[in-house]
Design a protein around this motif. Structure first.
Motif, PDB file in Angstrom:
ATOM      1  N   ARG A 117       0.840  -1.200   0.000  1.00 13.75           N
ATOM      2  CA  ARG A 117       0.000   0.000   0.000  1.00 13.75           C
ATOM      3  C   ARG A 117       0.876   1.251   0.000  1.00 13.75           C
ATOM      4  O   ARG A 117       0.633   2.191  -0.750  1.00 13.75           O
ATOM      5  CB  ARG A 117      -0.913  -0.016   1.222  1.00 13.75           C
ATOM      6  N   GLY A 146      -1.681  -5.374  -7.006  1.00 12.37           N
ATOM      7  CA  GLY A 146      -2.152  -4.018  -6.743  1.00 12.37           C
ATOM      8  C   GLY A 146      -2.067  -3.172  -8.004  1.00 12.37           C
ATOM      9  O   GLY A 146      -1.277  -3.458  -8.905  1.00 12.37           O
ATOM     10  N   LYS A 147      -2.913  -2.156  -8.092  1.00  3.50           N
ATOM     11  CA  LYS A 147      -2.954  -1.305  -9.279  1.00  3.50           C
ATOM     12  C   LYS A 147      -3.142   0.147  -8.873  1.00  3.50           C
ATOM     13  O   LYS A 147      -3.741   0.434  -7.840  1.00  3.50           O
ATOM     14  CB  LYS A 147      -4.140  -1.668 -10.166  1.00  3.50           C
ATOM     15  N   LEU A 148      -2.679   1.039  -9.716  1.00  2.41           N
ATOM     16  CA  LEU A 148      -2.923   2.469  -9.544  1.00  2.41           C
ATOM     17  C   LEU A 148      -3.981   2.890 -10.546  1.00  2.41           C
ATOM     18  O   LEU A 148      -3.944   2.497 -11.706  1.00  2.41           O
ATOM     19  CB  LEU A 148      -1.654   3.280  -9.790  1.00  2.41           C
ATOM     20  N   GLU A 181       4.023   6.126  -5.201  1.00  2.00           N
ATOM     21  CA  GLU A 181       4.047   6.329  -6.653  1.00  2.00           C
ATOM     22  C   GLU A 181       3.019   7.387  -7.067  1.00  2.00           C
ATOM     23  O   GLU A 181       3.298   8.257  -7.893  1.00  2.00           O
ATOM     24  CB  GLU A 181       3.784   5.019  -7.385  1.00  2.00           C
ATOM     25  N   VAL A 182       1.826   7.345  -6.485  1.00  2.00           N
ATOM     26  CA  VAL A 182       0.809   8.359  -6.776  1.00  2.00           C
ATOM     27  C   VAL A 182       1.330   9.734  -6.375  1.00  2.00           C
ATOM     28  O   VAL A 182       1.211  10.709  -7.134  1.00  2.00           O
ATOM     29  CB  VAL A 182      -0.514   8.049  -6.040  1.00  2.00           C
ATOM     30  N   ALA A 196      -5.250   3.806  -5.068  1.00  2.00           N
ATOM     31  CA  ALA A 196      -4.415   2.614  -5.132  1.00  2.00           C
ATOM     32  C   ALA A 196      -5.267   1.432  -4.687  1.00  2.00           C
ATOM     33  O   ALA A 196      -5.813   1.436  -3.588  1.00  2.00           O
ATOM     34  CB  ALA A 196      -3.206   2.764  -4.211  1.00  2.00           C
ATOM     35  N   LEU A 252       2.520   1.885  -3.435  1.00  2.00           N
ATOM     36  CA  LEU A 252       1.571   2.394  -4.417  1.00  2.00           C
ATOM     37  C   LEU A 252       1.225   3.860  -4.121  1.00  2.00           C
ATOM     38  O   LEU A 252       1.153   4.692  -5.024  1.00  2.00           O
ATOM     39  CB  LEU A 252       0.308   1.538  -4.427  1.00  2.00           C
ATOM     40  N   LYS A 253       1.032   4.180  -2.849  1.00  2.00           N
ATOM     41  CA  LYS A 253       0.739   5.566  -2.474  1.00  2.00           C
ATOM     42  C   LYS A 253       1.917   6.479  -2.802  1.00  2.00           C
ATOM     43  O   LYS A 253       1.724   7.605  -3.286  1.00  2.00           O
ATOM     44  CB  LYS A 253       0.390   5.636  -0.989  1.00  2.00           C
TER      45      LYS A 253
END
Length: 74
Positions: free
Chosen positions: A4, A52-54, A10-11, A45, A7-8
């Protein structure tokens, strides 16, 4: 598998590159969501199913309000 937090991160990286000023993250079960405080663009995310995906809705485009971007003054 991306976590998690990965992914966060990366956002947040993508949003910062495009001048967005993100609000707080909302973590709900299998997903986390945030949005720009200056425009109506957002991202989330999705943690499950792995890896997992964005999902981005405009965060990968420049913020129309220009928040966070450096500007040159004469």
């Amino acid at each position: 598998m991306a976590t998690r937090e990965e992914l966060k991160a990366e956002v947040e990286r993508v949003a910062a590159e495009h001048g967005h000023r993100l609000g707080p993250w909302l973590d709900v079960g299998h997903a986390s969501q945030t949005g720009c405080l200056d425009c109506d663009r957002y991202a989330f995310a999705e943690i499950l199913p792995p890896p997992g995906k964005l999902h981005v809705a405009g965060i990968d485009q420049d913020c129309p309000k220009g928040a966070g971007r450096l500007i040159e003054l004469d």
